[in-house]
Scaffold this active site. Structure first.
Site, mmCIF file in Angstrom:
data_model
loop_
_atom_site.group_PDB
_atom_site.id
_atom_site.type_symbol
_atom_site.label_atom_id
_atom_site.label_comp_id
_atom_site.label_asym_id
_atom_site.label_seq_id
_atom_site.Cartn_x
_atom_site.Cartn_y
_atom_site.Cartn_z
ATOM 1 N N LYS A 97 4.573 -25.782 -10.551
ATOM 2 C CA LYS A 97 5.579 -24.703 -10.571
ATOM 3 C C LYS A 97 6.073 -24.368 -9.160
ATOM 4 O O LYS A 97 6.136 -23.204 -8.752
ATOM 5 C CB LYS A 97 5.033 -23.460 -11.271
ATOM 6 C CG LYS A 97 4.669 -23.727 -12.730
ATOM 7 C CD LYS A 97 4.292 -22.501 -13.490
ATOM 8 C CE LYS A 97 3.973 -22.770 -14.941
ATOM 9 N NZ LYS A 97 2.728 -23.514 -15.197
HETATM 10 P P1 OMP Z 1 -3.383 -23.405 -22.810
HETATM 11 O O1 OMP Z 1 -2.874 -22.052 -23.165
HETATM 12 O O2 OMP Z 1 -4.848 -23.405 -22.455
HETATM 13 O O3 OMP Z 1 -3.048 -24.454 -23.836
HETATM 14 O O4 OMP Z 1 -2.688 -23.817 -21.428
HETATM 15 C C1 OMP Z 1 -1.315 -23.793 -21.255
HETATM 16 C C2 OMP Z 1 -0.929 -24.510 -19.981
HETATM 17 O O5 OMP Z 1 0.500 -24.619 -19.914
HETATM 18 C C3 OMP Z 1 -1.351 -23.803 -18.702
HETATM 19 O O6 OMP Z 1 -1.604 -24.770 -17.702
HETATM 20 C C4 OMP Z 1 -0.121 -22.980 -18.325
HETATM 21 O O7 OMP Z 1 -0.039 -22.737 -16.940
HETATM 22 C C5 OMP Z 1 1.011 -23.908 -18.785
HETATM 23 N N1 OMP Z 1 2.283 -23.230 -19.167
HETATM 24 C C6 OMP Z 1 2.270 -22.193 -20.071
HETATM 25 O O8 OMP Z 1 1.239 -21.845 -20.658
HETATM 26 N N2 OMP Z 1 3.440 -21.517 -20.337
HETATM 27 C C7 OMP Z 1 4.636 -21.862 -19.785
HETATM 28 O O9 OMP Z 1 5.644 -21.250 -20.102
HETATM 29 C C8 OMP Z 1 4.668 -22.931 -18.889
HETATM 30 C C9 OMP Z 1 3.517 -23.650 -18.636
HETATM 31 C C10 OMP Z 1 3.684 -24.927 -17.932
HETATM 32 O O10 OMP Z 1 4.595 -25.031 -17.114
HETATM 33 O O11 OMP Z 1 3.016 -25.904 -18.259
#
Ligand code: OMP
Length: 271
Positions: free
Chosen positions: A95
């Protein structure tokens, strides 16, 4: 190989749109792994071995490595090197986004030192903050569009008439001259996802928020895929890699990945 080609190959070979997020949390790793040298890498290697036939991408989030300082970063480099031996693409979730010369330094680190195939970037600072990433024509650049978190309402959707995320999408269409842009859209926003897919029929969409954040899997897949049932990368991190925090963590992750791949595939061609 171009990120898009590498992604298409992995999607085809593993019949999968599943991306496993490698978001390391030492408190959820079994004691026997923690006792080893470089437990972060050993844990990731086991997860990768158990899931490499089931996924189209891996997405380590840099925060979970940076928090362990130089050791974490060294484990991240080893992890990415290991993933590269499987031909599955790596999206490094960083990011980033800063003034031009700072972004150029970030891009160099991410693509040349960490050797990721793709990156997530934050568009808040505009084109010159993204351009240094886009210049790596072979690499994928996923721009945050509409994020999965609650705070997305503070800016991204604050203006209901003219939401900021739509301005971002229009810019990304302009910025996609090297055909290496993608968008991040949270699985928690299925209605907007449908509209976004219509605005960008061909772009790869990275869709996180399944599992731990309670995103809508069925709608995310149906609305997220392109006309060929591709180009939606459905991410789950905690829901897969911490399916068990016992000795059976790798087989539990494998089972969770199999189930999720299957559930995704059931909805892929339902447009
Ligand atoms: P879990 O919720 O454990 O499946 O993880 C979600 C992953 O996606 C994390 O690494 C977050 O930082 C990332 N993420 C989001 O959850 N929401 C977003 O809007 C964007 C991201 C991302 O850019 O991957």
């Amino acid at each position: 190989m171009k990120f898009q080609d590498k992604l298409d190959k992995a999607v085809q070979k593993n019949n999968s749109l599943l991306c496993v997020g490698l978001d390391i949390d030492l408190s959820k790793i079994p004691q026997t792994i923690l006792a080893k040298e470089d437990p972060i890498f050993i844990f990731n290697r086991e997860i990768i071995n158990a899931t490499k036939e089931l996924v189209c991408a891996y997405k380590p989030n840099m925060a979970f490595y940076e928090m362990h300082g130089i050791y974490g970063l060294s484990s991240l480099i080893k992890t990415i090197e290991y993933i590269q031996s499987t031909d599955i693409p790596v999206i490094l979730d960083a990011k980033r986004g800063d003034i031009g010369n700072s972004s150029a330094a970030y891009a160099k680190a991410i693509f040349q030192i960490f050797k990721a195939d793709a990156v997530t970037v934050n568009p808040y600072m505009g084109y010159d903050s993204i351009e240094p990433f886009l210049e790596y024509k072979e690499k994928g650049v996923f721009v945050l569009g509409l994020t999965s978190n609650k705070g997305s309402q503070d800016f991204e959707t604050a203006d209901a008439e003219k939401p900021l995320y739509k301005a971002v999408i229009n810019k990304v269409k302009e910025w996609n001259k090297n055909k290496n842009c993608g968008l991040v859209v949270g699985a928690t926003k299925p209605e907007q996802l449908k509209e976004i897919r219509e605005l960008v029929p061909h772009l790869p969409l990275l869709i996180p928020g399944i599992g731990a954040q309670g995103g809508n899997l069925e709608a995310s897949v149906r609305y997220g895929v392109d006309r060929d049932g591709k180009n939606a990368i459905i991410n789950s991190s905690r829901g897969i890699i911490y399916a068990s925090n016992q000795e059976d963590f790798a087989s539990a992750a494998q089972n969770a990945a199999k189930e999720l791949r299957e559930a995704i595939n059931q909805n892929r061609f339902m447009k």
